[in-house]
Design a protein around this motif. Structure first.
Motif, PDB file in Angstrom:
ATOM      1  N   ALA A   4      49.510  37.964  47.720  1.00  0.00           N
ATOM      2  CA  ALA A   4      50.430  37.007  46.871  1.00  0.00           C
ATOM      3  C   ALA A   4      49.649  35.964  46.590  1.00  0.00           C
ATOM      4  O   ALA A   4      49.528  35.244  45.570  1.00  0.00           O
ATOM      5  CB  ALA A   4      51.800  36.884  47.107  1.00  0.00           C
ATOM      6  N   LEU A   5      49.077  35.328  47.659  1.00  0.00           N
ATOM      7  CA  LEU A   5      48.443  34.099  47.510  1.00  0.00           C
ATOM      8  C   LEU A   5      47.024  34.240  46.617  1.00  0.00           C
ATOM      9  O   LEU A   5      46.540  33.568  45.943  1.00  0.00           O
ATOM     10  CB  LEU A   5      47.926  33.457  48.762  1.00  0.00           C
ATOM     11  CG  LEU A   5      49.117  32.922  49.586  1.00  0.00           C
ATOM     12  CD1 LEU A   5      48.633  32.537  51.095  1.00  0.00           C
ATOM     13  CD2 LEU A   5      49.648  31.806  48.925  1.00  0.00           C
ATOM     14  N   ALA A   6      46.347  35.389  46.818  1.00  0.00           N
ATOM     15  CA  ALA A   6      45.201  35.652  46.247  1.00  0.00           C
ATOM     16  C   ALA A   6      45.453  36.062  44.688  1.00  0.00           C
ATOM     17  O   ALA A   6      44.267  35.952  43.914  1.00  0.00           O
ATOM     18  CB  ALA A   6      44.324  36.660  47.003  1.00  0.00           C
ATOM     19  N   ARG A   7      46.372  36.829  44.639  1.00  0.00           N
ATOM     20  CA  ARG A   7      46.641  37.503  43.057  1.00  0.00           C
ATOM     21  C   ARG A   7      46.212  36.455  41.786  1.00  0.00           C
ATOM     22  O   ARG A   7      45.467  36.538  40.859  1.00  0.00           O
ATOM     23  CB  ARG A   7      47.900  38.010  42.979  1.00  0.00           C
ATOM     24  CG  ARG A   7      48.026  38.848  41.561  1.00  0.00           C
ATOM     25  CD  ARG A   7      49.266  39.634  41.526  1.00  0.00           C
ATOM     26  NE  ARG A   7      49.469  40.638  42.571  1.00  0.00           N
ATOM     27  CZ  ARG A   7      50.209  40.438  43.786  1.00  0.00           C
ATOM     28  NH1 ARG A   7      51.082  39.471  43.852  1.00  0.00           N
ATOM     29  NH2 ARG A   7      50.199  41.384  44.772  1.00  0.00           N
ATOM     30  N   PRO A   8      46.716  35.092  42.006  1.00  0.00           N
ATOM     31  CA  PRO A   8      46.633  34.221  40.743  1.00  0.00           C
ATOM     32  C   PRO A   8      45.042  33.871  40.628  1.00  0.00           C
ATOM     33  O   PRO A   8      44.483  33.633  39.580  1.00  0.00           O
ATOM     34  CB  PRO A   8      47.477  32.897  40.931  1.00  0.00           C
ATOM     35  CG  PRO A   8      48.033  33.332  42.558  1.00  0.00           C
ATOM     36  CD  PRO A   8      47.747  34.475  42.958  1.00  0.00           C
ATOM     37  N   LEU A   9      44.545  33.722  41.950  1.00  0.00           N
ATOM     38  CA  LEU A   9      43.031  33.208  42.040  1.00  0.00           C
ATOM     39  C   LEU A   9      42.337  34.442  41.250  1.00  0.00           C
ATOM     40  O   LEU A   9      41.146  34.081  40.492  1.00  0.00           O
ATOM     41  CB  LEU A   9      42.505  32.986  43.305  1.00  0.00           C
ATOM     42  CG  LEU A   9      43.243  31.783  44.050  1.00  0.00           C
ATOM     43  CD1 LEU A   9      43.002  31.743  45.504  1.00  0.00           C
ATOM     44  CD2 LEU A   9      42.794  30.327  43.298  1.00  0.00           C
ATOM     45  N   VAL A  10      42.455  35.540  41.983  1.00  0.00           N
ATOM     46  CA  VAL A  10      41.703  36.755  41.233  1.00  0.00           C
ATOM     47  C   VAL A  10      41.832  37.033  39.683  1.00  0.00           C
ATOM     48  O   VAL A  10      40.853  37.320  38.921  1.00  0.00           O
ATOM     49  CB  VAL A  10      42.017  37.905  41.945  1.00  0.00           C
ATOM     50  CG1 VAL A  10      41.390  39.248  41.182  1.00  0.00           C
ATOM     51  CG2 VAL A  10      41.590  37.848  43.457  1.00  0.00           C
ATOM     52  N   ALA A  11      42.995  36.510  39.253  1.00  0.00           N
ATOM     53  CA  ALA A  11      43.265  36.634  37.973  1.00  0.00           C
ATOM     54  C   ALA A  11      42.305  35.813  36.982  1.00  0.00           C
ATOM     55  O   ALA A  11      42.476  35.863  35.929  1.00  0.00           O
ATOM     56  CB  ALA A  11      44.681  36.478  37.666  1.00  0.00           C
ATOM     57  N   GLN A  12      41.958  34.974  37.570  1.00  0.00           N
ATOM     58  CA  GLN A  12      41.218  33.817  36.757  1.00  0.00           C
ATOM     59  C   GLN A  12      39.716  34.306  36.612  1.00  0.00           C
ATOM     60  O   GLN A  12      38.869  33.887  35.753  1.00  0.00           O
ATOM     61  CB  GLN A  12      40.997  32.750  37.349  1.00  0.00           C
ATOM     62  CG  GLN A  12      42.151  31.800  37.522  1.00  0.00           C
ATOM     63  CD  GLN A  12      42.027  30.441  38.649  1.00  0.00           C
ATOM     64  OE1 GLN A  12      41.122  29.685  38.105  1.00  0.00           O
ATOM     65  NE2 GLN A  12      42.858  30.185  39.409  1.00  0.00           N
ATOM     66  N   LEU A  13      39.284  35.146  37.437  1.00  0.00           N
ATOM     67  CA  LEU A  13      37.949  35.881  37.155  1.00  0.00           C
ATOM     68  C   LEU A  13      37.906  36.626  35.788  1.00  0.00           C
ATOM     69  O   LEU A  13      38.650  37.021  35.331  1.00  0.00           O
ATOM     70  CB  LEU A  13      37.673  37.013  38.258  1.00  0.00           C
ATOM     71  CG  LEU A  13      37.501  36.464  39.479  1.00  0.00           C
ATOM     72  CD1 LEU A  13      37.368  37.681  40.530  1.00  0.00           C
ATOM     73  CD2 LEU A  13      36.277  35.685  39.690  1.00  0.00           C
TER      74      LEU A  13
END
Length: 190
Positions: free
Chosen positions: A181-190
């Motif tokens: 859940a913490l990583a999802r918004p960061l990965v979505a920026q790629l």
């Protein structure tokens, strides 16, 4: 290759520690990378650029033969910095002090870098041991060992997971779900 501003660092005690020229239409710290001109002259088409925080680290590393190094003039990494970095090299290695402030600067650099990662671009992180900065470390271990550390630096994905993993217990299913859940918004920026 022309001078656009000046900067100085106090030797010994006193404030301010660093003093730079004021920002002008020609000089804006958020756009400039100290040493980029020299790095491009030393290594015509560098595959990798090493990014450090200040110009004294750039000077020290370059004096010891690490020529593919630039400094952000003590400011946080900006999208303009990344455009210039990736306009020169395909791989960028951020090198920060290992204490809390350095880790926070690395995290901010990662967040700014995520949207810029495409077309084979890579970002890596070299977090130095506590009490060390690039200048002190290269003096202690030498340029060859320092360059080997740069080559073995953490890929962005490992840095992200390691940092996020400090906030959760990844040994449990709930912790793994929280990590995702913490990583999802960061990965979505790629």
């Amino acid at each position: 290759g022309r001078t656009i501003a000046f900067g100085g660092r106090i030797i010994g005690a006193g404030e301010p520690k660093y003093l730079n020229s004021p920002e002008t239409p020609v000089f804006h710290k958020g756009r400039e990378l100290y040493g980029l001109y020299d790095a491009r002259r030393a290594v015509r088409h560098p595959e990798r650029l090493l990014v450090v925080e200040g110009y004294m680290d750039v000077v020290s590393l370059a004096a010891r033969g690490v020529r593919n190094v630039v400094g952000t003039l003590g400011t946080a990494t900006t999208p303009d910095h990344l455009r210039r970095l990736f306009g020169t090299a395909r791989e960028v290695v951020f090198c920060f002090d290992g204490e809390r402030a350095g880790r926070e600067a690395a995290w901010r650099a990662m967040q700014v870098a995520l949207p810029a990662l495409h077309d084979g671009r890579q970002v890596r992180f070299l977090l130095l041991p506590d009490g060390e900065d690039p200048d002190s470390l290269v003096r202690r271990i030498g340029p060859e060992a320092f360059t080997a550390l740069v080559a073995d630096s953490l890929p962005l994905s490992a840095f992200m997971l390691d940092t996020l993993g400090r906030e959760v217990d990844v040994a449990t299913p709930d912790g793994k779900a929280r990590l995702a859940a913490l990583a999802r918004p960061l990965v979505a920026q790629l």
